[in-house]
Design an enzyme around this catalytic site. Sequence first.
Site, mmCIF file in Angstrom:
data_model
loop_
_atom_site.group_PDB
_atom_site.id
_atom_site.type_symbol
_atom_site.label_atom_id
_atom_site.label_comp_id
_atom_site.label_asym_id
_atom_site.label_seq_id
_atom_site.Cartn_x
_atom_site.Cartn_y
_atom_site.Cartn_z
ATOM 1 N N LYS A 105 37.826 22.503 50.210
ATOM 2 C CA LYS A 105 38.906 22.350 51.188
ATOM 3 C C LYS A 105 39.971 23.447 51.120
ATOM 4 O O LYS A 105 41.140 23.223 51.450
ATOM 5 C CB LYS A 105 39.590 20.966 51.092
ATOM 6 C CG LYS A 105 38.701 19.765 50.978
ATOM 7 C CD LYS A 105 37.412 19.850 51.740
ATOM 8 C CE LYS A 105 37.535 19.729 53.225
ATOM 9 N NZ LYS A 105 36.177 19.832 53.843
ATOM 10 N N CYS A 106 39.558 24.602 50.644
ATOM 11 C CA CYS A 106 40.511 25.711 50.518
ATOM 12 C C CYS A 106 40.231 26.859 51.501
ATOM 13 O O CYS A 106 40.840 27.923 51.399
ATOM 14 C CB CYS A 106 40.504 26.239 49.087
ATOM 15 S SG CYS A 106 41.279 25.090 47.937
ATOM 16 N N TRP A 110 35.759 29.001 56.697
ATOM 17 C CA TRP A 110 36.335 30.158 57.376
ATOM 18 C C TRP A 110 35.911 31.458 56.681
ATOM 19 O O TRP A 110 35.475 32.407 57.344
ATOM 20 C CB TRP A 110 37.859 30.015 57.375
ATOM 21 C CG TRP A 110 38.594 30.972 58.269
ATOM 22 C CD1 TRP A 110 38.062 31.752 59.255
ATOM 23 C CD2 TRP A 110 39.998 31.219 58.255
ATOM 24 N NE1 TRP A 110 39.059 32.469 59.861
ATOM 25 C CE2 TRP A 110 40.252 32.164 59.264
ATOM 26 C CE3 TRP A 110 41.056 30.734 57.497
ATOM 27 C CZ2 TRP A 110 41.532 32.637 59.527
ATOM 28 C CZ3 TRP A 110 42.335 31.194 57.758
ATOM 29 C CH2 TRP A 110 42.567 32.139 58.763
ATOM 30 N N HIS A 170 31.036 26.256 45.033
ATOM 31 C CA HIS A 170 32.303 25.646 44.606
ATOM 32 C C HIS A 170 32.390 25.637 43.084
ATOM 33 O O HIS A 170 33.351 25.131 42.520
ATOM 34 C CB HIS A 170 32.392 24.194 45.090
ATOM 35 C CG HIS A 170 32.694 24.049 46.554
ATOM 36 N ND1 HIS A 170 33.597 24.847 47.219
ATOM 37 C CD2 HIS A 170 32.249 23.151 47.476
ATOM 38 C CE1 HIS A 170 33.665 24.464 48.484
ATOM 39 N NE2 HIS A 170 32.858 23.449 48.676
ATOM 40 N N SER A 200 43.974 17.943 52.955
ATOM 41 C CA SER A 200 42.715 18.256 53.650
ATOM 42 C C SER A 200 41.558 17.448 53.049
ATOM 43 O O SER A 200 40.740 16.861 53.776
ATOM 44 C CB SER A 200 42.439 19.760 53.551
ATOM 45 O OG SER A 200 41.258 20.088 54.226
ATOM 46 N N ARG A 322 39.556 20.799 61.103
ATOM 47 C CA ARG A 322 40.588 19.818 61.451
ATOM 48 C C ARG A 322 41.749 20.572 62.093
ATOM 49 O O ARG A 322 41.673 21.002 63.219
ATOM 50 C CB ARG A 322 40.986 19.018 60.188
ATOM 51 C CG ARG A 322 41.780 17.748 60.466
ATOM 52 C CD ARG A 322 42.146 17.043 59.177
ATOM 53 N NE ARG A 322 43.010 17.835 58.328
ATOM 54 C CZ ARG A 322 44.337 17.795 58.334
ATOM 55 N NH1 ARG A 322 44.964 16.974 59.141
ATOM 56 N NH2 ARG A 322 45.048 18.563 57.525
HETATM 57 P P1 PAP Z 1 34.543 22.740 52.410
HETATM 58 O O1 PAP Z 1 35.013 23.008 51.022
HETATM 59 O O2 PAP Z 1 34.085 21.326 52.618
HETATM 60 O O3 PAP Z 1 33.577 23.763 52.928
HETATM 61 P P2 PAP Z 1 36.716 24.104 53.623
HETATM 62 O O4 PAP Z 1 36.119 24.869 54.729
HETATM 63 O O5 PAP Z 1 37.004 24.822 52.351
HETATM 64 O O6 PAP Z 1 35.846 22.819 53.335
HETATM 65 O O7 PAP Z 1 38.084 23.483 54.082
HETATM 66 C C1 PAP Z 1 38.296 22.861 55.301
HETATM 67 C C2 PAP Z 1 39.680 23.271 55.751
HETATM 68 O O8 PAP Z 1 39.625 24.579 56.311
HETATM 69 C C3 PAP Z 1 40.222 22.351 56.826
HETATM 70 O O9 PAP Z 1 41.636 22.356 56.638
HETATM 71 P P3 PAP Z 1 42.566 21.176 57.192
HETATM 72 O O10 PAP Z 1 41.943 19.890 56.824
HETATM 73 O O11 PAP Z 1 43.886 21.379 56.512
HETATM 74 O O12 PAP Z 1 42.674 21.384 58.660
HETATM 75 C C4 PAP Z 1 39.793 23.087 58.079
HETATM 76 O O13 PAP Z 1 40.520 22.740 59.232
HETATM 77 C C5 PAP Z 1 40.048 24.529 57.666
HETATM 78 N N1 PAP Z 1 39.268 25.484 58.455
HETATM 79 C C6 PAP Z 1 37.949 25.410 58.776
HETATM 80 N N2 PAP Z 1 37.608 26.473 59.519
HETATM 81 C C7 PAP Z 1 38.720 27.211 59.687
HETATM 82 C C8 PAP Z 1 39.007 28.435 60.395
HETATM 83 N N3 PAP Z 1 38.062 29.051 61.080
HETATM 84 N N4 PAP Z 1 40.260 28.904 60.350
HETATM 85 C C9 PAP Z 1 41.233 28.264 59.664
HETATM 86 N N5 PAP Z 1 41.025 27.118 58.990
HETATM 87 C C10 PAP Z 1 39.788 26.594 58.988
#
Ligand code: PAP
Length: 368
Positions: A105-106, A110, A170, A200, A322
């Site tokens: 969730k970091c 992206w 991870h 998150s 999100r």
């Molecule tokens: P994971 O470890 O399960 O792969 P990860 O992608 O690290 O999750 O984290 C998800 C967070 O990145 C979400 O944050 P939020 O809950 O605070 O909104 C998600 O919205 C955010 N995220 C995913 N894709 C993008 C992007 N393209 N740009 C910016 N933030 C993103």
Amino acid sequence: MSHSLRTLFSLRPSMADAPVASVGPVPFKDVDADSGSGSSVLEQLPEEHADLVSGLPCAPRPNGLSNLRCYEGFWLPEWSVPVAVALQRRFQPRRDDVIVASFPKCGTTWVNALTFATMARRAHPAAGAGHPLLRLNPHQCVPFLEALFRSRRGEAKLEALPSPRLMNTHMPLRMMPPADSAGGCKVVYVCREPKDMVVSLWHYLRRLQPDLPLADVSESVCGGAAMYGPVWDHILGYWSASTARPDSVLFLRYEELLRDPAKHVRKLARFVGLPFSGAEEEAGVVDDIVKLCSIGHLKTLEANKTGHVDPIFPIPREALFRKGVAGDWVNYMTPEMARRIDEIVADKFHTTGLTFQEWLTHADSIDL
Ligand code: PAP
């Protein structure tokens, strides 16, 4: 040098003269005939690890989520302890491998997308109508090391991938193989302000357990027994490596990416040895990559609106996208919860030069 720092950084002699491919990583799903059809991970727990796993400290988790076990100082899902052992023993990074590493969730999704789009831009121009990220979720383009090391078959798939390979993990740095069996490779680590990570993670886990209290998630993170935690030790392992070997570990921060994604895409490109040419700059390639990978764009794509994150983790893919902002914690955390995390962060990081101070003072969610 500690085991963790020795990890990943020495060149495997046989790879030293490997030719550097120029077309970039292949989208993993395109070469993985059976991806998406994975079976239960627990069925695949190798027999030989049963004693090791059952002898480790355990933190039970509700709702069918895998128990956590403390292995070499980190709390891993039970099924991934044998994965960590396999990674330490058998993973052989190649010199031109790139690994995106993160605590959950970091910003993993992206940075997977940005790194894939940057490295693969010659084969797949970011503005092209046929770009793999238009039809695949970023996690389908970049294979997850933990998933591959669940089985020998997965390991063979990784070995069969053409160079340069782009992978995601991870796992903490210390779960990577020791120097004498590892090839040199590059690691792109993304870190996020811990309160926003907790919020998150809470939203994400509520997809499985809608009544899960934020306080429970926050407590488990503070106590260390969160998946892949303690988060502070996870961050510090990669942070120390990035300061000792900046050519091998690029330490990115989610908040800085939000502030200036183009600047960080250029940094990423230089780091992986593919700086943007003058012609690419003029043609607006950096902006094309930023736009392609923006949360606003990715959210609209069918590949990110349908399907599940993992066959054993039945959370819909759209939960990966999100809000994507910094400072959202103020909308959910009590002052006590926030203070507790801030105090731990201050205690753990004060001698390291790593600070989240600029984000502690933000009173409102910042839409960047
Ligand atoms: P994971 O470890 O399960 O792969 P990860 O992608 O690290 O999750 O984290 C998800 C967070 O990145 C979400 O944050 P939020 O809950 O605070 O909104 C998600 O919205 C955010 N995220 C995913 N894709 C993008 C992007 N393209 N740009 C910016 N933030 C993103």
